[in-house]
Write a protein that holds these residues in place. Structure first.
Motif, short mmCIF file in Angstrom:
data_model
loop_
_atom_site.label_atom_id
_atom_site.label_comp_id
_atom_site.label_asym_id
_atom_site.label_seq_id
_atom_site.Cartn_x
_atom_site.Cartn_y
_atom_site.Cartn_z
N ARG A 148 7.41 -7.62 -16.00
CA ARG A 148 6.59 -7.21 -17.15
C ARG A 148 7.39 -7.52 -18.39
N LEU B 225 -6.15 -0.67 -1.80
CA LEU B 225 -6.14 0.31 -2.89
C LEU B 225 -7.50 0.96 -3.10
N ASP B 226 -8.55 0.27 -2.66
CA ASP B 226 -9.91 0.72 -2.98
C ASP B 226 -10.51 1.65 -1.94
N GLN C 1 5.71 10.76 -12.54
CA GLN C 1 5.26 10.91 -13.92
C GLN C 1 5.45 9.61 -14.70
N LYS C 2 6.34 8.76 -14.20
CA LYS C 2 6.69 7.54 -14.92
C LYS C 2 7.33 6.62 -13.89
N ILE C 3 7.06 5.33 -13.98
CA ILE C 3 7.68 4.39 -13.04
C ILE C 3 8.38 3.30 -13.84
N ALA D 22 -2.13 -1.44 -8.52
CA ALA D 22 -2.23 0.00 -8.29
C ALA D 22 -1.90 0.78 -9.55
N MET D 23 -0.92 0.27 -10.31
CA MET D 23 -0.45 1.00 -11.48
C MET D 23 -1.04 0.47 -12.78
N ASN D 24 -1.94 -0.49 -12.65
CA ASN D 24 -2.56 -1.07 -13.84
C ASN D 24 -1.52 -1.80 -14.69
N TRP D 25 -0.54 -2.39 -14.02
CA TRP D 25 0.50 -3.16 -14.71
C TRP D 25 0.05 -4.61 -14.84
N GLN D 26 0.17 -5.16 -16.02
CA GLN D 26 -0.05 -6.59 -16.22
C GLN D 26 1.30 -7.28 -16.04
N TYR E 94 0.83 -1.21 0.00
CA TYR E 94 0.00 0.00 0.00
C TYR E 94 0.86 1.26 0.00
N SER F 117 2.58 1.91 -3.22
CA SER F 117 1.58 2.34 -4.20
C SER F 117 1.24 3.82 -4.01
N THR G 77 3.89 6.11 -5.44
CA THR G 77 3.95 6.27 -6.90
C THR G 77 3.11 7.45 -7.37
N SER G 78 2.22 7.94 -6.50
CA SER G 78 1.31 9.03 -6.88
C SER G 78 2.03 10.28 -7.36
#
Lengths: 331, 331
Positions: B251, B318-319, B152-154, B207-211, B142, B145, B148-149
């Motif tokens: 990834r 996260l929610d 601009q890029k991770i 959190a970052m929408n990473w697959q 958490y 995550s 990361t807010s």
């Protein structure tokens, strides 16, 4: 794909245009600014990029692709009273709103009538509205609030943001009085300040359901202890090199929240430090600190997903899901 | 006032009873445990306190004040498969649920069928359910995550939780194999591990929408480099002093998330460190680290307000809204 309309195309707005242009999964469908010299220009060119085929308009009604827009990103002013009509305008068009307006970050106690009016209007229009940024909005309020989550008891929260202001954008450097004499600083005192200190104190208190008996804010100049000269700054020893602001929140007369914000050219050890006194007591530090210009663009965009997920009304960072960086480029 | 039913009265449950008894604005109205030796005893006495007038019951149906309860706090097991029927039972009684079950912290990829079943059941019953704790649930998923807010890029997220295990509660020390020989460690290997590493990797990615193309987890023993003996531990040089686990998320074959968890007696520099590589790159450190036993009780209770505010269904950290410490004692 999320479609953005930018409202306000000054330095922060232009910075945001450049960032949005890079970012996948987000498209700029409009940009507005009341400045007659900007109207009609290409939004991309205005930000120093190639043309992006979006013409700067004077108001939302004049934005050609307005019906495609999902979110308005407002980067105009620090004063909530002045930004409020822009929020009302965007909400009236059914747009969710993210803004860097510092006073919007937690206006419930500082400007309760304006906050209530915005909240009611957003609820009526079924949109949500958030004020965010790196500070206020993250480093000195949201992040400390997050860190209290692991505590059984909190006695005091102290946050220090100490930063070398030299790498910041020029409007920021001017805002904190770099290069002024002491007399000039005093004459300009009311305009020379980082906006949002009280809002940050209030957000931390709100996170913990603390009722504050008093909130204080002090501002003092920082003097250069040596000549500071390069292609970005020109400060003689003894001139103003920046500003130190301290926000204090009290419960029953006891200081329980202390926020120290110092931004000055020549600071040698930038850092963002959060000290939680309680059970447990601990200190979290980011050595070198977070560059505010990069981070404000980032969090303004990153928060968009969480704002779109949020219910209708005026929200603060405390109310939304984790506004993490998100990547739409994944398969 | 919020009314809690505790489900599971082992060491973590008892620790939680002691903490809940201290905390204002929260009341324990029931406690259940299937152990026949506990049933009928006073919940307070069972946790080493004075009597609190709540009798330990075998199941929710036998809890006298069940109709007063708002939230079930489940502190039974790490295995989601085993905890799942307890969640279903609590949801069936209309209770919101917070649990320290590690596998519940982010089960969407690791146990999708169970997660879906819980989610559907909770939605039907209009309750929300959250798995949390200090780790998994906060320090290694958490909090990174959240950080990361401002980016601009991770490119990569690396988290290290390095802790001296000596001050932790005995079940934790046993869980990580302190004092075993290498052969004993290898024989017990499957039960000797900190649960939740993969869940943490998955939460950060989510959190970052990473697959993620792959997630790996390794476990190795840590050997004492000297005799470690006091009233809490008794480890000869060369025996097992703890465990080191590494979780990796990939990834497209590239390692983008690395979580290093090391808990061992005799570690001299405990710390919780998050390194974000991207724009900007920065490192956030809590020197000394966060004591997991204190923090898990804390966040389990602190999250209750956010869980009650959340919509129906299975939630992750996260929610929900910031699960900050909250104080009900204020006027």
């Amino acid at each position: 794909m999320m479609n953005i309309v930018q409202m306000g195309l000054g330095p922060i707005g232009q910075q945001l245009t450049r960032y949005l242009a890079e970012r996948e999964g987000i498209s700029i469908v409009g940009g507005i600014d009341p400045d007659p010299n900007k109207i009609g220009n290409d939004l991309g060119e205005h930000a120093g990029l190639q043309k992006i085929g979006v013409e700067i308009a004077p108001d939302l009604d004049s934005v050609a692709l307005l019906d495609k827009a999902d979110v308005a990103v407002i980067t105009t002013l620090s004063s909530l009273k002045k930004v409020s009509p822009q929020i009302i305008e965007a909400a009236g068009h059914g747009l969710d709103i993210v803004s860097t307006c510092e006073e919007l970050s937690h206006p419930w106690q500082t400007q309760p009538e304006v906050a209530k009016r915005i909240d009611e209007h957003c609820r009526k229009q079924a949109v949500s509205c958030l004020g965010t940024g790196v500070n206020p909005g993250f480093l000195m309020d949201y992040l400390p609030s997050v860190l209290t989550s692991v505590c059984q008891k909190i006695d005091k929260v102290k946050v220090e943001r100490i930063q070398d202001a030299e790498p910041r954008r020029k409007p920021f450097r001017d805002k904190i009085g770099i290069g002024l004499t002491e007399a000039e600083f005093k004459a300009k005192r009311d305009s020379i300040r980082h906006v949002g200190v009280e809002e940050s104190v209030r957000m931390i208190a709100d996170a913990m359901n603390w009722q504050l008996s008093d909130v204080e804010e002090t501002l003092e100049l920082v003097k250069a202890d040596r000549d500071l000269k390069n292609d970005r700054i020109d400060v003689d020893k003894g001139q103003v090199s920046g500003v130190k602001q301290v926000g204090r929140g009290y419960r029953d007369g006891k200081e329980v929240i202390t926020l120290v914000f110092k931004a000055a050219a020549g600071v040698t050890h930038s850092h963002d430090t959060i000290n939680i006194s309680g059970t447990p007591t601990f200190t979290s530090t980011i050595d070198g600190g977070i560059n505010g210009d990069i981070a404000t663009s980032a969090i303004t965009v990153n928060a968009i997903c969480s704002v779109r997920e949020a219910g209708a009304g005026l929200k603060t960072m405390l109310d939304i899901q984790v506004p993490a960086y998100f990547d739409e480029a994944s398969p």
